[in-house]
Design an enzyme around this catalytic site. Sequence first.
Site, mmCIF file in Angstrom:
data_model
loop_
_atom_site.group_PDB
_atom_site.id
_atom_site.type_symbol
_atom_site.label_atom_id
_atom_site.label_comp_id
_atom_site.label_asym_id
_atom_site.label_seq_id
_atom_site.Cartn_x
_atom_site.Cartn_y
_atom_site.Cartn_z
ATOM 1 N N ASN A 479 0.813 -1.212 0.000
ATOM 2 C CA ASN A 479 0.000 0.000 0.000
ATOM 3 C C ASN A 479 0.851 1.268 0.000
ATOM 4 O OD1 ASN A 479 -2.607 1.473 0.538
ATOM 5 N ND2 ASN A 479 -1.483 2.069 2.372
ATOM 6 N N GLU A 480 0.565 2.142 -0.930
ATOM 7 C CA GLU A 480 1.159 3.487 -0.971
ATOM 8 C C GLU A 480 2.685 3.451 -0.914
ATOM 9 O OE1 GLU A 480 -2.403 6.235 0.707
ATOM 10 O OE2 GLU A 480 -1.068 5.453 2.220
#
Length: 974
Positions: A479-480
């Site tokens: 994520n991210e």
Amino acid sequence: MLRLGQTFLTVAAALLPLSSSQKVIPLSGSDWTLSDPGSNVSIPANLPSQAHLDLYAAGTIDDPLFALNEFSQRWVANSNWTYTSAPISGLSSNGSSTWLLFNGLDTFASISFCGKYVASTDNQFRQYWFEISEILDSCGDEADHVLAVNFGSAPEIANQIASQPGQETWPRGVEQLYEFPNRQFIRKEQSDFGWDWGPAFAPAGPWQPAWIVQLGTEKVYVRNSIIDIYRQGQLNLLPPDQSQPWVVNASLDYFGQLPDGATLSYTLTDLQNKTVSSGALSDLNSTDATVTGSATIPDGTVDLWWPSQLGSQNLYYITISLKSSSNSSLASVTKRVGFRTIVLNETPISDAQLAQGIAPGNNWHFDINGHEFYAKGSNFIPPDPFWARVTPQRIEQLFQSVVAGNQNMLRVWASGAYSPDIMYDLADEYGILLWSEFEFGDALYPVDQAFLDNVRQEAEYNVRRVNHHPSLALWAGGNELENLELEIVSEYYGPEALAKYTAEYETLFIDTLLPAVFENSRSISYTPSSTSNGWQSLNFSNPIPIVERYNNLTNGSIYGETDFYNYDPIVLYNNSALPVGRFSNEFGYHSMPSLQSWRQQVAEVDLSFNSTTVLLRDHHYPAGGLNTSNVANSSAGQAQMTEAVELWYPTPSKTDPVANFSAWCHATQIFQSDLYNFEIAFYRRGSGLPNRQLGSLYWQLEDQWVAPTWAGIEYDGRWKVLHYTAKDLYEHVIIAPYYNVTTGDLSVWVTSDLWEAVSSTVTFAWYDWSGTQLAVNTSLSADFNVGAINSTEVLQLVTTEVLGNYNLTNVVLHMTVEAEGSLPNSAETITFRHDNWFHPTALKDAQLVDPGLGLTYSNSSKNFTVTASSGVAAWVWLDYGAGAVVHFDSNAFWLLPNQSREVGFTVQSDTTNGGWIDTVTVQSLWDQTQSTTVGSIGNGSSDGNTPAPYTGAAAVKASVSVLALLAAAIAALL
Ligand code: BMA
């Protein structure tokens, strides 16, 4: 949707070996003791479990989720916990080999059997198996057959690893620090160390089932397996030829001794147990740990699996049998499978697409069975801080809400745990695509060989475990990572640092994780980071086929997915603030949960917006460490919600403080919904714009405790305003306004995600707030054609020109669309209807009038009827008391005077014996500012309105309920 009711059988069948000289002793149960001499605790315990749960069950600690227990229970995370079994009976010494098999140990475990050390583990996400034959042989009698698993403190071990000499470091600000530090050094659910929507318990324990397995000579035990179903010739990340036959590739992971000459065969049956196809697997390949083979199944032999609302969820059972050369059974595995292709299509925009008006660049969307489709959904977080107590029923209830909310995809966010099999089983049945992620998020990670090897094992196990599920849509690295982590490095630490950390990022997320997917599965796509700009080139003649695009962007071209957060509430209705990409994988704003939910985890005295307890449970923004006085950061998060309400809506002003608190909670939910409506409509409209936008997944589906968060579903399953309005905006055909506040330009669009063009009729009607129709000179009705997965503008005007004669604070526009069409893969004609409202000024400034809402309930039709009598009712809200979880068929809608709406409901759980019906109230935005006379909403009073009148048989109940209401109100005062 297909419902099978066979989920548990499937799971059990997958684990049962079929061989006479095997003994498999499950270690699940309550015959365990949990102890920590350091804290003088020795209590009964369970397996699977986590220490907090056993401590809570034994009364050693209070409910971890109550009030600020998160802080006072930190000692639990800092202790070492030992799970000790009762003597294990039934172990024979004549087995030729004896094994321990753990499906999950959280996280740093030291295992002993018969008082002798067996092994240590350091990864929550791996399956572990250890041979203990010699220990058993030298062990005394049955009373000594005791297994002990000692769990070290994960926060303390993470700190020790971080401070080892030569250990990797990163520039300040790269690790997103929530509470416990150094999560990136250990392979444990990252949100266990705190996140901006949850507490930090860092639990420890045997969180998954475990077994002792005894094998005879030349026997194997299948501990895991992969079944990969794909179209012949298919390559990951590329749309396959849909006319090709299916290939079934099966591979069994075993321990024990595989005799020479073993064979594999398969039987494919439908759910009625009728054989569809069977035969030998060919191209056999075996090692000392796996045995693999494949078969081809002609196209047309099976029916395709489709996501919810796009077709049927056709499922089959496949049994893979492993036999000796003399044809005796060695093992057999049964898994439930579906036949579908799902591809994350990141191919360059083609000439044909350019000719359709699609902007150059690359695609970034999913194709199911060769069809592009609009992905509608949200992001799934761990539904509880303690996975060991998440029941299949809880997941099923969430999935019922997902499907009822018109969602077809969840992004199973990267920093929780890999989803249990039951979650994929249920997703297969409900038709929910699960975009699945490896558990890395919002940090950069070590790349020493030991860490990489550990990750590779974790990835292999999970990729192989779940690959057969048709609901599995994608693997993403984390994520991210590109859009946040590498951006931070680039922005603050310069090109040299960026080169170093990008190389490390590629070592882990491309060189290690991509082969873990591609070497096991041909059917599933992989992307290293959510969010990213996708690949720049893809070439399967290279060992690592993708080259990431990063920021190699060409002006005017569009690539990749978007992730968008802006906590300045002025962003509402500001279209130019939103990102233009091919797919939106997360966006959002937080809101308060309902009063009913707050009451489950917070004492009555703390029910106010700025009580210390409520404040400190707001982890946005997080403490960034272990301090328990995060008032400044929490206040900033709370202020974002209150400022949003003050900017856009009438400010709640109830005399009763608890009713006022409740009204404020509700107001923050209205803002949240307004913002998500605006964003979902914006992204969906993009399906008909040059960016050809094909997905909207908002942040976040559900809560894991009661706190201010981005969730649309509260901890117990109650829907916030958001889940209702997202359901509305995720209808197939929607009409929505797009307004430029500065110029006064209003444009209305119809968007459809159906796979065929539909002709639609739209109507427009202008009113003042009392409901009197205004003679505004615009089109009142028109017919439009809306293309397949497309959008069309149906009205355009400048409000200041068209509404010159009116005070804009006293104007509302009602718009409707009606279209005839069919769902994909269905011949049935359906009338799709949707309506929406536009108001040119903020509702705070609108000349709201009392809409005179009335509510009746019919016991015979099991419907509520809401009626407005004296004005336009904005944000009509049906509410109900504590003790039940009920979903209304629609809620948070608007009504014209003399208009009524019948509202059905689904009861998900009920401890009130139907009594919740008598607690139902109705209100609208108007009520937010009306003073309260009695009680509070949560106990069933009517928040300042007279309790709603009921009709028919329910009237009897209603009179009882008035007494109940009074009693509740008195109880609340005492
Ligand atoms: C994104 C998510 C989560 C986070 C959420 C809200 O960053 O990926 O990490 O919880 O937004 O801040």
